[in-house]
Design a protein around this motif. Structure first.
Motif, PDB file in Angstrom:
ATOM      1  N   ARG A   1     -50.195  39.284 -46.134  1.00 30.39           N
ATOM      2  CA  ARG A   1     -49.259  38.855 -45.282  1.00 30.39           C
ATOM      3  C   ARG A   1     -48.609  41.129 -45.027  1.00 30.39           C
ATOM      4  N   LEU A   2     -49.170  41.942 -46.330  1.00 26.60           N
ATOM      5  CA  LEU A   2     -48.733  43.548 -45.946  1.00 26.60           C
ATOM      6  C   LEU A   2     -49.788  43.812 -45.768  1.00 26.60           C
ATOM      7  N   LEU A   3     -51.195  43.268 -45.921  1.00 26.30           N
ATOM      8  CA  LEU A   3     -51.925  43.696 -44.806  1.00 26.30           C
ATOM      9  C   LEU A   3     -52.026  44.552 -43.498  1.00 26.30           C
ATOM     10  N   SER A   4     -50.557  43.444 -42.822  1.00 23.92           N
ATOM     11  CA  SER A   4     -51.101  43.248 -41.574  1.00 23.92           C
ATOM     12  C   SER A   4     -50.072  43.936 -41.307  1.00 23.92           C
TER      13      SER A   4
ATOM     14  N   LEU B   1     -57.132  40.973 -40.685  1.00 19.41           N
ATOM     15  CA  LEU B   1     -58.207  41.402 -39.281  1.00 19.41           C
ATOM     16  C   LEU B   1     -57.707  42.524 -38.125  1.00 19.41           C
ATOM     17  N   GLU B   2     -56.510  41.973 -37.668  1.00 23.20           N
ATOM     18  CA  GLU B   2     -56.251  42.553 -36.762  1.00 23.20           C
ATOM     19  C   GLU B   2     -55.672  43.939 -37.328  1.00 23.20           C
ATOM     20  N   ARG B   3     -54.726  44.088 -37.900  1.00 26.09           N
ATOM     21  CA  ARG B   3     -54.640  45.154 -38.339  1.00 26.09           C
ATOM     22  C   ARG B   3     -56.115  46.214 -39.259  1.00 26.09           C
ATOM     23  N   ASP B   4     -57.420  45.320 -39.700  1.00 27.42           N
ATOM     24  CA  ASP B   4     -58.029  45.881 -40.083  1.00 27.42           C
ATOM     25  C   ASP B   4     -58.989  46.896 -38.269  1.00 27.42           C
ATOM     26  N   ARG B   5     -59.149  45.757 -38.004  1.00 24.26           N
ATOM     27  CA  ARG B   5     -59.781  46.582 -36.644  1.00 24.26           C
ATOM     28  C   ARG B   5     -59.480  47.266 -35.888  1.00 24.26           C
TER      29      ARG B   5
ATOM     30  N   ARG C   1     -55.322  31.169 -43.957  1.00 20.85           N
ATOM     31  CA  ARG C   1     -56.213  31.733 -42.825  1.00 20.85           C
ATOM     32  C   ARG C   1     -54.750  32.348 -41.405  1.00 20.85           C
ATOM     33  N   LYS C   2     -54.436  31.932 -41.142  1.00 22.04           N
ATOM     34  CA  LYS C   2     -53.532  32.326 -40.673  1.00 22.04           C
ATOM     35  C   LYS C   2     -52.697  34.160 -40.743  1.00 22.04           C
ATOM     36  N   LEU C   3     -52.379  34.204 -42.107  1.00 20.18           N
ATOM     37  CA  LEU C   3     -52.188  35.548 -42.371  1.00 20.18           C
ATOM     38  C   LEU C   3     -53.888  36.628 -42.672  1.00 20.18           C
ATOM     39  N   ALA C   4     -54.887  36.036 -42.761  1.00 17.58           N
ATOM     40  CA  ALA C   4     -56.304  36.387 -42.689  1.00 17.58           C
ATOM     41  C   ALA C   4     -56.631  37.117 -41.501  1.00 17.58           C
ATOM     42  N   ILE C   5     -56.307  36.214 -40.327  1.00 22.01           N
ATOM     43  CA  ILE C   5     -56.594  36.717 -39.121  1.00 22.01           C
ATOM     44  C   ILE C   5     -55.828  37.914 -38.793  1.00 22.01           C
TER      45      ILE C   5
ATOM     46  N   THR D   1     -51.168  32.339 -58.198  1.00 18.10           N
ATOM     47  CA  THR D   1     -51.811  33.152 -58.148  1.00 18.10           C
ATOM     48  C   THR D   1     -51.664  33.066 -55.690  1.00 18.10           C
ATOM     49  N   GLY D   2     -51.738  31.686 -56.261  1.00 13.94           N
ATOM     50  CA  GLY D   2     -52.170  32.272 -54.494  1.00 13.94           C
ATOM     51  C   GLY D   2     -51.060  31.927 -53.677  1.00 13.94           C
ATOM     52  N   LEU D   3     -48.777  32.204 -53.572  1.00 15.47           N
ATOM     53  CA  LEU D   3     -48.605  33.144 -53.537  1.00 15.47           C
ATOM     54  C   LEU D   3     -48.751  35.002 -53.409  1.00 15.47           C
ATOM     55  N   LEU D   4     -49.298  35.176 -54.323  1.00 16.08           N
ATOM     56  CA  LEU D   4     -49.418  36.443 -54.725  1.00 16.08           C
ATOM     57  C   LEU D   4     -50.443  37.186 -53.421  1.00 16.08           C
TER      58      LEU D   4
END
Length: 375
Positions: free
Chosen positions: A38-41, A95-99, A88-92, A29-32
């Motif tokens: 990563r895809l969100l970015s 979030l850049e893409r999100d903004r 954390r690195k992937l989420a940041i 699940t962690g890998l998913l």
């Protein structure tokens, strides 16, 4: 550094499709979650990433973990281990893409498309109700045994009341069960539960008995479809087949498939070892128009040693075949195997391997046999 770090990092490549064998305790699940982040970015719309799993609980857990990762990255909470640091690195980056595009995923997690296969099928049939013939169906029921038995009873009654040809079919089948009609009814009900497996068999002209049972199944299936409409309910197989029909044939795709081809760029499938033939065909239909280097990716994750959904027609051989062929339909897959166990002590892992390795010696697609893999 953990032994399979290279493969875990490779699995995050957003330009490639993978089939991942992830044993119990390997952090599936962690890998998913990591791949989803990563895809969100890289996408323009979060809805273009669709993750499918088998239970509402698993879908809710995955969505909650992705949302928590985004929230913690926003709050700047400390990451105290290697996994959390990578998350954390992937989420940041996500979030850049999100903004940039104004998604507001932290406050609107509904845009994260994580759902069960059954809910996706229901959505597809609602979009094309005339084609699928099940647009008005409400509930998908897990245990349809009562409906199978009712359909079998209706079908057998119809055979005795219609043509002489049907009556002769009834007599031949009954003789095979020593004229025990209750046994015939139970057998037909079991066939309806596993109808996808029967329908996938090649016709055998030299086997009267197989042909007779196939005809029984066709008649019983038609009776079952009537009952589904009467009860406003369907089983998992029926709603999945209706969804496939709504997508159209490979040579004549429906407008719905073209719409989905635009909307879905990345498809992730959890617990792929528990995929049924109908669900496999659905994934194949969804990706039929994809081609290499067009930006679409497929990510299949599962563990053949944990295939437990036989009661829902799961066929572990489908995972084994995709692994061996390195392909599902038109999509080429790169196989990856996770080997690090985060859950059990080395002593437990060693005992398990020593106990079951002599029993689980090889993969066999025909017999759905699975070889024990060291973890």
């Amino acid at each position: 550094m953990i032994p399979d770090r290279h493969d875990r990092d490779r699995a995050l490549d957003p330009s490639r499709s993978f089939i991942v064998e992830a044993p119990a305790g390997s952090g599936k699940t962690g890998l998913l979650v990591q791949r989803y982040l990563r895809l969100l970015s890289i996408v323009d719309r979060p809805e273009s990433i669709v993750a499918m799993t088998f239970t509402r609980k698993a879908a809710a857990e995955m969505k909650e973990r992705i949302h928590a990762a985004l929230l913690e990255a926003t709050d700047g909470q400390p990451a105290d281990d290697e996994y959390r640091q990578q998350i954390r690195k992937l989420a940041i980056t996500a979030l850049e893409r999100d903004r940039k595009f104004g998604w507001n995923l932290v406050s609107d997690s509904g845009r994260l498309q994580i759902q069960t296969i059954d809910s996706l099928c229901a959505m597809l049939t609602r979009h094309m109700p005339v084609v699928s013939e099940f647009g008005g169906v409400g509930k998908v029921i897990e245990n349809a045994g009562e409906l199978y038995r009712l359909a079998a009873r209706r079908m057998l009654g119809k055979l005795t009341e219609t043509s002489e040809e049907n009556a002769e079919l009834f007599r031949r089948v009954s003789l095979h069960f020593d004229n025990d009609i209750a046994r015939v009814e139970r057998q037909v009900a079991r066939m309806l539960e596993q109808r996808d497996q029967w329908r996938s068999l090649a016709y055998q002209e030299d086997s009267q008995l197989v042909d007779d049972f196939r005809r029984l199944l066709e008649e019983a299936h038609e009776a079952l479809r009537v009952i589904f409409r009467e009860r406003s309910s369907v089983d998992f197989t029926e709603v999945t087949r209706a969804a496939i029909k709504a997508l159209g044939a490979p040579e004549q795709p429906s407008d719905l498939l073209y719409w989905l081809d635009y909307r879905i760029e990345h498809l992730l499938v959890d617990e792929f070892q528990d995929t049924s033939r109908a669900q496999y065909d659905l994934i194949k239909a969804l990706t039929e128009q994809w081609s290499e280097s067009d930006g679409h990716t497929l990510f299949l994750v599962g563990d053949p040693m944990q295939s437990i959904y036989r009661f829902r027609e799961a066929e572990v051989s489908l995972f084994l075949r995709c692994w061996e062929d390195r392909q599902l339909g038109s999509v080429r897959l790169e196989p990856l195997r996770l080997t690090t166990n985060f859950r059990s002590t080395p002593e437990i892992v060693e005992w398990t391997e020593a106990t079951f390795a002599p029993i689980m010696t090889e993969n066999n697609v025909t017999e759905s046999a699975v070889k024990l893999r060291p973890a």
